[in-house]
Design an enzyme around this catalytic site. Structure first.
Site, PDB file in Angstrom:
ATOM      1  N   HIS A 115      35.588  37.872  33.991  1.00 54.08           N
ATOM      2  CA  HIS A 115      36.703  37.849  33.036  1.00 54.08           C
ATOM      3  C   HIS A 115      36.461  36.642  32.137  1.00 54.08           C
ATOM      4  CE1 HIS A 115      38.515  39.606  36.719  1.00 54.08           C
ATOM      5  NE2 HIS A 115      39.233  40.331  35.887  1.00 54.08           N
ATOM      6  N   ASP A 151      40.659  44.204  49.524  1.00 54.52           N
ATOM      7  CA  ASP A 151      39.345  43.864  48.956  1.00 54.52           C
ATOM      8  C   ASP A 151      38.370  43.385  50.031  1.00 54.52           C
ATOM      9  OD1 ASP A 151      40.130  44.552  46.387  1.00 54.52           O
ATOM     10  OD2 ASP A 151      40.723  42.522  45.845  1.00 54.52           O
ATOM     11  N   HIS A 198      41.479  50.966  45.828  1.00 54.45           N
ATOM     12  CA  HIS A 198      42.630  51.406  45.045  1.00 54.45           C
ATOM     13  C   HIS A 198      43.074  52.827  45.376  1.00 54.45           C
ATOM     14  CE1 HIS A 198      41.694  48.051  41.905  1.00 54.45           C
ATOM     15  NE2 HIS A 198      41.936  47.592  43.122  1.00 54.45           N
ATOM     16  N   ASP A 219      37.367  33.495  33.913  1.00 51.27           N
ATOM     17  CA  ASP A 219      36.594  33.078  35.095  1.00 51.27           C
ATOM     18  C   ASP A 219      35.603  32.002  34.663  1.00 51.27           C
ATOM     19  OD1 ASP A 219      37.807  35.133  36.490  1.00 51.27           O
ATOM     20  OD2 ASP A 219      36.074  36.479  36.344  1.00 51.27           O
ATOM     21  N   ASP A 258      46.440  45.126  48.825  1.00 52.25           N
ATOM     22  CA  ASP A 258      45.067  45.209  48.301  1.00 52.25           C
ATOM     23  C   ASP A 258      44.185  44.212  49.059  1.00 52.25           C
ATOM     24  OD1 ASP A 258      42.907  45.675  46.671  1.00 52.25           O
ATOM     25  OD2 ASP A 258      43.650  44.451  45.020  1.00 52.25           O
ATOM     26  N   LYS A 289      44.651  51.745  39.495  1.00 47.58           N
ATOM     27  CA  LYS A 289      45.185  51.163  40.731  1.00 47.58           C
ATOM     28  C   LYS A 289      46.643  51.599  40.836  1.00 47.58           C
ATOM     29  CE  LYS A 289      45.524  46.834  43.267  1.00 47.58           C
ATOM     30  NZ  LYS A 289      45.378  45.377  43.264  1.00 47.58           N
ATOM     31  N   MET A 318      28.599  43.490  32.996  1.00 49.91           N
ATOM     32  CA  MET A 318      29.976  43.918  32.727  1.00 49.91           C
ATOM     33  C   MET A 318      30.846  42.700  32.432  1.00 49.91           C
ATOM     34  SD  MET A 318      33.142  43.907  34.399  1.00 49.91           S
ATOM     35  CE  MET A 318      33.552  44.526  36.024  1.00 49.91           C
ATOM     36  N   ASP A 349      33.503  49.886  41.675  1.00 51.09           N
ATOM     37  CA  ASP A 349      33.891  48.699  42.443  1.00 51.09           C
ATOM     38  C   ASP A 349      33.892  49.055  43.920  1.00 51.09           C
ATOM     39  OD1 ASP A 349      34.134  47.208  40.179  1.00 51.09           O
ATOM     40  OD2 ASP A 349      36.302  46.906  40.306  1.00 51.09           O
ATOM     41  N   GLU A 373      37.705  52.042  42.168  1.00 51.80           N
ATOM     42  CA  GLU A 373      37.532  51.057  43.248  1.00 51.80           C
ATOM     43  C   GLU A 373      37.973  51.652  44.576  1.00 51.80           C
ATOM     44  OE1 GLU A 373      38.695  46.934  42.687  1.00 51.80           O
ATOM     45  OE2 GLU A 373      39.589  46.916  44.686  1.00 51.80           O
ATOM     46  N   ASP A 405      33.551  44.417  44.335  1.00 45.05           N
ATOM     47  CA  ASP A 405      34.794  43.768  43.915  1.00 45.05           C
ATOM     48  C   ASP A 405      35.609  43.464  45.159  1.00 45.05           C
ATOM     49  OD1 ASP A 405      36.731  42.652  42.457  1.00 45.05           O
ATOM     50  OD2 ASP A 405      37.593  44.500  41.697  1.00 45.05           O
ATOM     51  N   GLU A 443      39.961  51.127  34.984  1.00 46.18           N
ATOM     52  CA  GLU A 443      40.028  50.971  36.445  1.00 46.18           C
ATOM     53  C   GLU A 443      41.438  51.236  36.942  1.00 46.18           C
ATOM     54  OE1 GLU A 443      38.485  47.279  37.968  1.00 46.18           O
ATOM     55  OE2 GLU A 443      39.422  47.606  39.917  1.00 46.18           O
TER      56      GLU A 443
HETATM   57  C1  GLT Z   1      41.177  41.856  40.030  1.00 41.27           C
HETATM   58  C2  GLT Z   1      41.375  43.243  40.545  1.00 41.27           C
HETATM   59  C3  GLT Z   1      40.176  44.078  40.455  1.00 41.27           C
HETATM   60  C4  GLT Z   1      39.666  44.280  39.061  1.00 41.27           C
HETATM   61  C5  GLT Z   1      39.253  43.060  38.388  1.00 41.27           C
HETATM   62  C6  GLT Z   1      38.917  43.369  36.944  1.00 41.27           C
HETATM   63  S1  GLT Z   1      40.239  41.721  38.615  1.00 41.27           S
HETATM   64  O1  GLT Z   1      40.571  41.055  41.000  1.00 41.27           O
HETATM   65  O2  GLT Z   1      41.861  43.194  41.883  1.00 41.27           O
HETATM   66  O3  GLT Z   1      40.317  45.306  41.092  1.00 41.27           O
HETATM   67  O4  GLT Z   1      38.499  45.053  39.156  1.00 41.27           O
HETATM   68  O5  GLT Z   1      39.850  42.957  36.022  1.00 41.27           O
HETATM   69 MN    MN Z   2      38.274  46.205  40.953  1.00 39.08          MN
HETATM   70 MN    MN Z   3      41.158  45.645  44.660  1.00 42.50          MN
END
Ligand code: GLT
Ligand code: MN
Ligand code: MN
Length: 386
Positions: free
Chosen positions: A53, A256, A219, A56, A254, A182, A87, A244, A216, A286, A180
């Site tokens: 980003h 991750d 998500h 970042d 979430d 979510k 990206m 992702d 992702e 991600d 993306e």
């Molecule tokens: C954030 C989010 C991710 C996205 C990113 C892109 S930032 O951490 O949880 O799923 O991919 O903006």
């Molecule tokens: Mn993501």
């Molecule tokens: Mn996520």
């Protein structure tokens, strides 16, 4: 064995390995890592590149002098290591200005600021060589629907996407945009909650060819959906622009998690889908190390993501080479060239002949497709007993 190499196209976000372990209930558990340091560490582990980003890398309130210095140091690390920035994206969620959305905000000034910030971030990404631009609308949603008309939000989003696509073309950046989806978090409900919703929206844009998806794992899984099915639909529409990878328990916040940490069979089927369809894009992790970990745990996490992918890719080969599995797949995909000849395309003759065809309904209902055995053998490939 299972050593990551740049040709595998594994990438991490600066925000992923750089995650400092903050959560809504607790303070950071790790020190921030500088971007050049992350680049060097990931290069040693065999990654292809890093994604980012705008903020970042460049703090939101950096002076132009500070920006130039940061960029110089970052580019130096890239050229020393050969790492790429495939990206880029915009942070449209961290600043309080975006608390009620960015591109979809009801306030015209905030929408304008969001588009301005995205243009600046696109300039930055282009300068670093990025060709994929992600839009994750983390704040594009609502808790209170009484104040807004969702139709307005969709219109605002369309306006922003059309504007930024034209900007990219005008600047000759050559970006492909990846939406993306979510379902929720940080908003109560996020617009375009799942892959299918984002896919349908793309075809309402002025330049749908420039837009695709960045699905992702976590998500769709949060929403209780089948991620592999979602990715297959994106592939079928030729819209899988980026992916992702991570993991997630269904119905949780979430998480991750490290790729493959939770649902190994789903991870396998996902790798199988990507490998079988010849996906050549970036495989972006991600995810982030657990909040319990120190820096050593961060690099264990990063290595683990890539290693699990490579192990599963090996298992995919084993799956395809297994003669019993092959036979089960043939049994499952029962063929009848005569019937297929009739259903392949409508014609009056085909319709009439299909109507006249006799099907043994009882036999069709009685035949087992062999899925229990197929699933068990898949498990045994994964468990290492075959
Ligand atoms: C954030 C989010 C991710 C996205 C990113 C892109 S930032 O951490 O949880 O799923 O991919 O903006
Ligand atoms: Mn993501
Ligand atoms: Mn996520």
């Amino acid at each position: 064995m299972y050593e990551a190499k740049p040709e595998h196209h594994f990438t991490f976000g600066l925000w992923t390995v750089g995650n400092i372990g903050r959560d809504p209930f607790g303070n950071p558990t790790r020190q921030p890592l500088s971007a050049p340091y992350i680049v060097h560490k990931l290069a040693k582990l065999g990654a292809y590149g890093v994604n980012l980003h705008d903020n970042d890398l460049i703090p939101i309130d950096a002076t132009s002098g500070e920006r130039d210095q940061i960029l110089r140091d970052f580019k130096k690390a890239l050229s020393e290591t050969g790492m790429k920035v495939p990206m880029a994206t915009t942070n449209l969620f961290g600043d309080p200005a975006f608390k009620d959305g960015a591109f979809t905000n009801a306030n015209a000034r905030i929408r304008g600021y969001a588009i301005q910030k995205a243009m600046n971030a696109m300039d930055l990404g282009a300068e670093l060589g990025a060709k994929t631009y992600v839009f994750w609308g983390g704040r594009e949603g609502a808790e209170v629907d009484a104040g807004s008309n969702t139709l307005n939000a969709l219109e605002y989003m369309r306006e922003a996407m059309n504007f930024l696509a034209e900007y990219s073309e005008d600047q000759k950046y050559g970006y492909k945009f990846a939406l993306e989806p979510k379902p929720n978090e940080p908003r109560g409900d996020i617009y375009f909650p799942v892959v299918g919703a984002a896919l349908a929206f793309i075809y309402t844009l002025d330049k749908p060819d420039l837009f695709g998806l960045n699905p992702e794992v976590a998500h769709e899984t949060m929403a209780g959906l089948n991620f592999v099915h979602a990715v297959a639909q994106a592939i079928d529409a030729k819209k899988l622009f980026h992916i992702d990878l991570n993991d997630q328990k269904m119905g949780r916040f979430d998480q991750d998690l490290r790729f493959g940490a939770e649902n190994i069979k789903q991870a396998f089927l996902l790798v199988k889908l990507l490998e079988d369809t010849g996906y050549t894009g970036m495989k972006h992790f991600d995810a982030h190390a657990l909040r319990t970990e120190d820096e050593a745990g961060v690099w264990d996490f990063a290595k683990g993501c890539m290693r699990t992918y490579l192990i599963l890719a090996e298992k995919v080969k084993q799956f395809h080479a297994d003669s019993e599995i092959k036979a089960l797949l043939e049994h499952y995909h029962f063929k009848d060239p005569i019937v297929s000849g009739l259903t392949a395309k409508f014609s009056r003759d085909n319709a009439a002949n299909l109507k006249a065809h006799t099907f043994d309904r009882a036999a069709l209902g009685a035949r087992g497709p062999g899925l229990e055995r197929l699933d068990q053998l898949t498990m045994e490939v994964l468990l290492g007993t075959r």
